[in-house]
Design an enzyme around this catalytic site. Sequence first.
Site, PDB file in Angstrom:
ATOM      1  N   ASN A 210     -25.241  28.122 -49.749  1.00 34.24           N
ATOM      2  CA  ASN A 210     -24.926  27.879 -48.172  1.00 34.24           C
ATOM      3  C   ASN A 210     -24.115  29.072 -47.738  1.00 34.24           C
ATOM      4  O   ASN A 210     -23.793  29.779 -48.677  1.00 34.24           O
ATOM      5  CB  ASN A 210     -24.519  26.654 -48.067  1.00 34.24           C
ATOM      6  CG  ASN A 210     -23.222  26.449 -48.407  1.00 34.24           C
ATOM      7  OD1 ASN A 210     -22.170  27.049 -48.381  1.00 34.24           O
ATOM      8  ND2 ASN A 210     -22.989  25.403 -49.419  1.00 34.24           N
ATOM      9  N   ASP A 279     -25.437  19.248 -51.259  1.00 31.20           N
ATOM     10  CA  ASP A 279     -25.549  17.958 -51.256  1.00 31.20           C
ATOM     11  C   ASP A 279     -26.807  17.495 -52.524  1.00 31.20           C
ATOM     12  O   ASP A 279     -26.940  16.416 -52.892  1.00 31.20           O
ATOM     13  CB  ASP A 279     -26.114  17.328 -50.076  1.00 31.20           C
ATOM     14  CG  ASP A 279     -24.966  17.366 -49.018  1.00 31.20           C
ATOM     15  OD1 ASP A 279     -23.880  17.290 -49.501  1.00 31.20           O
ATOM     16  OD2 ASP A 279     -25.090  17.494 -47.894  1.00 31.20           O
ATOM     17  N   ILE A 307     -17.936  14.561 -54.380  1.00 30.95           N
ATOM     18  CA  ILE A 307     -16.517  14.754 -55.075  1.00 30.95           C
ATOM     19  C   ILE A 307     -15.638  14.110 -54.234  1.00 30.95           C
ATOM     20  O   ILE A 307     -14.539  13.472 -55.039  1.00 30.95           O
ATOM     21  CB  ILE A 307     -16.331  16.349 -55.288  1.00 30.95           C
ATOM     22  CG1 ILE A 307     -17.599  17.154 -56.099  1.00 30.95           C
ATOM     23  CG2 ILE A 307     -14.917  16.479 -55.840  1.00 30.95           C
ATOM     24  CD1 ILE A 307     -17.441  18.627 -55.989  1.00 30.95           C
ATOM     25  N   PHE A 323     -13.289  17.698 -45.239  1.00 30.72           N
ATOM     26  CA  PHE A 323     -13.549  18.499 -43.853  1.00 30.72           C
ATOM     27  C   PHE A 323     -15.069  18.057 -43.425  1.00 30.72           C
ATOM     28  O   PHE A 323     -15.638  17.575 -44.587  1.00 30.72           O
ATOM     29  CB  PHE A 323     -13.819  20.062 -44.402  1.00 30.72           C
ATOM     30  CG  PHE A 323     -12.517  20.737 -44.144  1.00 30.72           C
ATOM     31  CD1 PHE A 323     -11.484  20.707 -44.708  1.00 30.72           C
ATOM     32  CD2 PHE A 323     -12.653  21.961 -43.350  1.00 30.72           C
ATOM     33  CE1 PHE A 323     -10.248  21.343 -44.793  1.00 30.72           C
ATOM     34  CE2 PHE A 323     -11.606  22.565 -43.013  1.00 30.72           C
ATOM     35  CZ  PHE A 323     -10.185  22.290 -43.665  1.00 30.72           C
ATOM     36  N   LYS A 341     -16.000   7.633 -46.600  1.00 31.60           N
ATOM     37  CA  LYS A 341     -15.578   8.145 -47.899  1.00 31.60           C
ATOM     38  C   LYS A 341     -14.058   7.587 -48.038  1.00 31.60           C
ATOM     39  O   LYS A 341     -13.422   8.171 -49.084  1.00 31.60           O
ATOM     40  CB  LYS A 341     -15.737   9.509 -47.701  1.00 31.60           C
ATOM     41  CG  LYS A 341     -16.965  10.171 -47.718  1.00 31.60           C
ATOM     42  CD  LYS A 341     -16.928  11.607 -47.993  1.00 31.60           C
ATOM     43  CE  LYS A 341     -18.399  12.295 -47.587  1.00 31.60           C
ATOM     44  NZ  LYS A 341     -18.701  13.757 -48.046  1.00 31.60           N
TER      45      LYS A 341
HETATM   46  N1  CTP Z   1     -18.035  16.806 -50.204  1.00 26.93           N
HETATM   47  C1  CTP Z   1     -17.809  16.572 -51.580  1.00 26.93           C
HETATM   48  N2  CTP Z   1     -18.786  16.576 -52.387  1.00 26.93           N
HETATM   49  C2  CTP Z   1     -20.345  16.667 -51.954  1.00 26.93           C
HETATM   50  C3  CTP Z   1     -20.441  16.846 -50.723  1.00 26.93           C
HETATM   51  C4  CTP Z   1     -19.558  16.895 -49.688  1.00 26.93           C
HETATM   52  O1  CTP Z   1     -16.698  16.453 -51.856  1.00 26.93           O
HETATM   53  N3  CTP Z   1     -21.216  16.421 -52.973  1.00 26.93           N
HETATM   54  C5  CTP Z   1     -17.093  17.037 -49.353  1.00 26.93           C
HETATM   55  C6  CTP Z   1     -16.840  18.252 -48.714  1.00 26.93           C
HETATM   56  O2  CTP Z   1     -16.026  19.017 -49.423  1.00 26.93           O
HETATM   57  C7  CTP Z   1     -16.350  17.857 -47.367  1.00 26.93           C
HETATM   58  C8  CTP Z   1     -16.649  16.590 -47.130  1.00 26.93           C
HETATM   59  O3  CTP Z   1     -17.389  16.084 -48.392  1.00 26.93           O
HETATM   60  O4  CTP Z   1     -14.829  17.802 -47.491  1.00 26.93           O
HETATM   61  C9  CTP Z   1     -17.940  16.727 -46.074  1.00 26.93           C
HETATM   62  O5  CTP Z   1     -18.820  17.388 -46.399  1.00 26.93           O
HETATM   63  P1  CTP Z   1     -20.076  17.633 -45.630  1.00 26.93           P
HETATM   64  O6  CTP Z   1     -21.123  18.519 -45.961  1.00 26.93           O
HETATM   65  O7  CTP Z   1     -19.726  17.888 -43.844  1.00 26.93           O
HETATM   66  O8  CTP Z   1     -20.584  16.167 -45.288  1.00 26.93           O
HETATM   67  P2  CTP Z   1     -21.596  15.427 -46.284  1.00 26.93           P
HETATM   68  O9  CTP Z   1     -20.812  14.350 -46.777  1.00 26.93           O
HETATM   69  O10 CTP Z   1     -22.230  16.578 -47.396  1.00 26.93           O
HETATM   70  O11 CTP Z   1     -22.731  14.891 -45.239  1.00 26.93           O
HETATM   71  P3  CTP Z   1     -23.762  15.409 -44.492  1.00 26.93           P
HETATM   72  O12 CTP Z   1     -24.348  16.933 -45.154  1.00 26.93           O
HETATM   73  O13 CTP Z   1     -24.840  14.443 -44.049  1.00 26.93           O
HETATM   74  O14 CTP Z   1     -23.188  15.816 -43.023  1.00 26.93           O
END
Ligand code: CTP
Length: 401
Positions: A210, A279, A307, A323, A341
Amino acid sequence: MSRLADKQICLVVTGGIAAYKAPDLVRQLKAAGARVQVVMTAAAQSFVQALTFQAVSGQPVHIDLLDPTAEAAMGHIELARWADLVLVAPASADFMARVAHGLADDLATTLCLASAAPLLLAPAMNQQMWRSAATAANLELLAARGVHFCGPDSGAQACGDVGPGRMSEPAAICAAAEGLFGSNELLGLQVLITAGPTQEAIDPVRFITNRSSGKMGFAVAAAALAAGARVTLVAGPSTMAPPRGCDVINVRSAAEMHDAVLSRSANCDIFIGTAAVADYTVVEPASAKIKKSGAAMSINLVPTKDILAAVSASPERPFTVGFAAETERLEDYARTKLQSKQLDMIAANLVGMPGSGFESDDNELSVYWADGGRELGKASKSLLARWLIEVIAERYHGQAI
Ligand code: CTP
């Protein structure tokens, strides 16, 4: 008391009309309690007399690299070691170029190369020089090495042009310098931070990733260090250099980041997840390069482990900050993540708009917790990171009482 109290600052003045503001900068740094030694380039002396700086700093001014008398009083290496901060104001285009390329052909550049102290530049030049591809490339190189910048401002220039290139006002430069010194808000605490994107392999030469640059996470790591924390940074692939002083664990995939974090999170006080973790990951990456066949193809994806949610659900959970990068309904979505979370706090920003978000130097953050929140507004990522660390420290200590 100012964080500049008793700090030893080496102010390098280079050649530019903005040098006339540098004596006032010395005065303001001294008023904040700093000790200041001034170094001038040859060109700077065409704009301001060394005697002016001697009068305001109360110290002899350093000019020549090879002057035996000056070297006997305080040699250039001694000066480089003396400095807690090397501040260049004004920093001309020529000086930026020379520092970017590691030249050491006068006292000022040698000092920048020989000092391990943070380096803060306040650029000042004609708007076209600032916009030139060469200056932009030098800026990028310096920023990637962890050099700090203040300004330049935009406006009317001495040459009659209007645009970016005016040196920031001395008060703003003082504030930027102050920001580089720690507040001790997180003294003695262990902070674990994730940053950057992850890469999910499709085959040995292709991956899914990304637009995250790692800038925000690195800025948060630098701010946590400045606040006195011991920082472990688990970083996905980024072209930027991590801040000096962190323990850096380089990872590639979401699974590697998960393992690196979970094996350390029980031993940290605060966890901040700034990484843009994928994701989804590829079910079975091919072991050899996939050849094209002309037919349509699909890639089988499975969700990665979250995570942040795993850290927050762990038995010895640290103070956990997430975040949220959203393209719409910022507070709504951020609060949903805060709750789902089970986080202590979430920092939310809108992405996908020009001038802030993933690849930009600026960002706009709002911070939420269960019964409150704060708008941090729009600013550089390094300034926002400092404000974010202040709020985290406030909430962490409030909770710890
Ligand atoms: N995060 C994480 N592990 C993942 C996905 C996300 O630790 N597999 C953490 C990111 O580091 C961030 C937070 O979750 O602190 C939110 O990430 P974001 O991408 O905005 O949200 P998602 O939980 O992935 O949900 P969505 O993509 O549906 O918005």
